[in-house]
Write a protein that holds these residues in place. Structure first.
Motif, PDB file in Angstrom:
ATOM      1  N   UNK A 178       1.023  -1.203   0.037  1.00 50.71           N
ATOM      2  CA  UNK A 178      -0.007   0.012  -0.131  1.00 50.71           C
ATOM      3  C   UNK A 178       0.825   1.342   0.020  1.00 50.71           C
ATOM      4  N   UNK A 179       1.902   1.267   0.727  1.00 53.80           N
ATOM      5  CA  UNK A 179       2.866   2.397   0.836  1.00 53.80           C
ATOM      6  C   UNK A 179       3.561   2.722  -0.754  1.00 53.80           C
ATOM      7  N   UNK A 180       3.821   1.709  -1.158  1.00 52.06           N
ATOM      8  CA  UNK A 180       4.662   1.748  -2.484  1.00 52.06           C
ATOM      9  C   UNK A 180       3.749   2.278  -3.329  1.00 52.06           C
ATOM     10  N   UNK A 181       2.298   1.757  -3.409  1.00 50.08           N
ATOM     11  CA  UNK A 181       1.505   2.134  -4.657  1.00 50.08           C
ATOM     12  C   UNK A 181       0.943   3.548  -4.330  1.00 50.08           C
ATOM     13  N   UNK A 182       0.852   3.803  -2.687  1.00 48.65           N
ATOM     14  CA  UNK A 182       0.393   5.378  -2.407  1.00 48.65           C
ATOM     15  C   UNK A 182       1.212   6.349  -3.132  1.00 48.65           C
ATOM     16  N   UNK A 183       2.631   6.052  -2.757  1.00 47.98           N
ATOM     17  CA  UNK A 183       3.418   6.977  -3.294  1.00 47.98           C
ATOM     18  C   UNK A 183       3.499   7.226  -4.752  1.00 47.98           C
TER      19      UNK A 183
ATOM     20  N   UNK B  31       7.534   4.873 -15.266  1.00 47.76           N
ATOM     21  CA  UNK B  31       8.233   4.998 -14.112  1.00 47.76           C
ATOM     22  C   UNK B  31       7.834   3.602 -13.139  1.00 47.76           C
ATOM     23  N   UNK B  32       8.903   3.013 -12.492  1.00 54.20           N
ATOM     24  CA  UNK B  32       8.412   1.802 -11.622  1.00 54.20           C
ATOM     25  C   UNK B  32       8.175   2.659 -10.301  1.00 54.20           C
ATOM     26  N   UNK B  33       6.809   1.955  -9.925  1.00 49.29           N
ATOM     27  CA  UNK B  33       6.194   2.460  -8.461  1.00 49.29           C
ATOM     28  C   UNK B  33       7.368   2.337  -7.269  1.00 49.29           C
ATOM     29  N   UNK B  34       8.321   1.099  -7.420  1.00 46.82           N
ATOM     30  CA  UNK B  34       9.286   1.043  -6.109  1.00 46.82           C
ATOM     31  C   UNK B  34      10.131   2.154  -6.140  1.00 46.82           C
ATOM     32  N   UNK B  35      10.588   2.601  -7.626  1.00 54.34           N
ATOM     33  CA  UNK B  35      11.626   3.641  -7.736  1.00 54.34           C
ATOM     34  C   UNK B  35      10.833   5.005  -7.306  1.00 54.34           C
ATOM     35  N   UNK B  36       9.592   5.306  -7.628  1.00 56.83           N
ATOM     36  CA  UNK B  36       8.939   6.418  -7.157  1.00 56.83           C
ATOM     37  C   UNK B  36       8.974   6.351  -5.545  1.00 56.83           C
TER      38      UNK B  36
ATOM     39  N   UNK C 173      12.441   7.159  -4.168  1.00 55.85           N
ATOM     40  CA  UNK C 173      12.797   8.533  -4.311  1.00 55.85           C
ATOM     41  C   UNK C 173      12.130   9.330  -3.320  1.00 55.85           C
ATOM     42  N   UNK C 174      10.743   9.149  -2.929  1.00 56.56           N
ATOM     43  CA  UNK C 174      10.254  10.000  -1.807  1.00 56.56           C
ATOM     44  C   UNK C 174      10.617   9.597  -0.577  1.00 56.56           C
ATOM     45  N   UNK C 175      11.088   8.278  -0.151  1.00 58.95           N
ATOM     46  CA  UNK C 175      11.802   8.071   0.910  1.00 58.95           C
ATOM     47  C   UNK C 175      13.211   9.041   1.227  1.00 58.95           C
TER      48      UNK C 175
ATOM     49  N   UNK D  92      20.926  14.006   6.913  1.00 60.77           N
ATOM     50  CA  UNK D  92      21.735  12.983   7.453  1.00 60.77           C
ATOM     51  C   UNK D  92      21.569  11.546   6.908  1.00 60.77           C
ATOM     52  N   UNK D  93      20.216  11.369   6.893  1.00 58.06           N
ATOM     53  CA  UNK D  93      19.841  10.077   6.418  1.00 58.06           C
ATOM     54  C   UNK D  93      19.809  10.013   4.874  1.00 58.06           C
ATOM     55  N   UNK D  94      19.894  11.206   4.199  1.00 56.50           N
ATOM     56  CA  UNK D  94      20.102  11.147   2.701  1.00 56.50           C
ATOM     57  C   UNK D  94      21.515  10.968   2.557  1.00 56.50           C
TER      58      UNK D  94
END
Length: 173
Positions: free
Chosen positions: A87-92, A138-143, A146-148, A155-157
């Protein structure tokens, strides 16, 4: 601990004979007592020997039946729910490509494809993502990834960028 082990052994065998030979259920306690002697519970070897004999005679191992029963009784996510990571992947993905699509609509996309299962298999989810990638370029997991990264702290980046560089270095060697 020994008392719990004995209780579990008796329960496993009682459940087994309840399924395969109910006339044996009343004698489970005496069978276990006979095999354990003065020990507080059956030794692993003695319990395994009884289980193996049951398996040979009835074609099913008592522990296998016990594990199946435990799995059935475990609480699980309702079947009308969806996997939160999917759901999180498709939501993004849909927030970027179809912002008008609601979370409820995204849940329905997943539910329709689940066909009564608790979640889409990894293979089915990848198939869905592949279809969306073909349609939107564009692949949903790539999106999602990228959102993450975009929503992460500086610092996380840096950590994510460093991890990506390490992965690239490993692949090039």
């Amino acid at each position: 601990m020994q008392g719990q082990q004995l209780t579990m052994q008796i329960q496993v065998l009682t459940d087994f004979f309840h399924k395969h030979d109910r006339t044996m259920v009343p004698s489970v306690q005496s069978m276990v007592a006979q095999h354990r002697g003065t020990a507080p519970s059956l030794s692993q070897e003695a319990f395994q020997q009884i289980c193996n004999q049951c398996n040979q005679r009835y074609g099913e191992h008592p522990l296998q039946l016990h594990l199946q029963n435990v799995a059935i009784m475990q609480p699980c996510r309702p079947l009308d729910d969806v996997d939160p990571s999917q759901l999180a992947i498709l939501g993004a993905f849909y927030r970027k490509h179809q912002p008008s699509r609601s979370e409820h609509e995204i849940r329905e996309v997943l539910r329709r494809r689940q066909r009564g299962l608790a979640a889409l298999s990894a293979e089915d989810f990848q198939g869905l993502c592949g279809q969306l990638a073909s349609k939107y370029g564009e692949h949903p997991q790539a999106v999602f990834s990228q959102g993450a990264v975009e929503g992460a702290s500086p610092s996380t980046k840096r950590q994510l960028d460093g991890a990506e560089c390490e992965q690239r270095a490993k692949r090039s060697h």
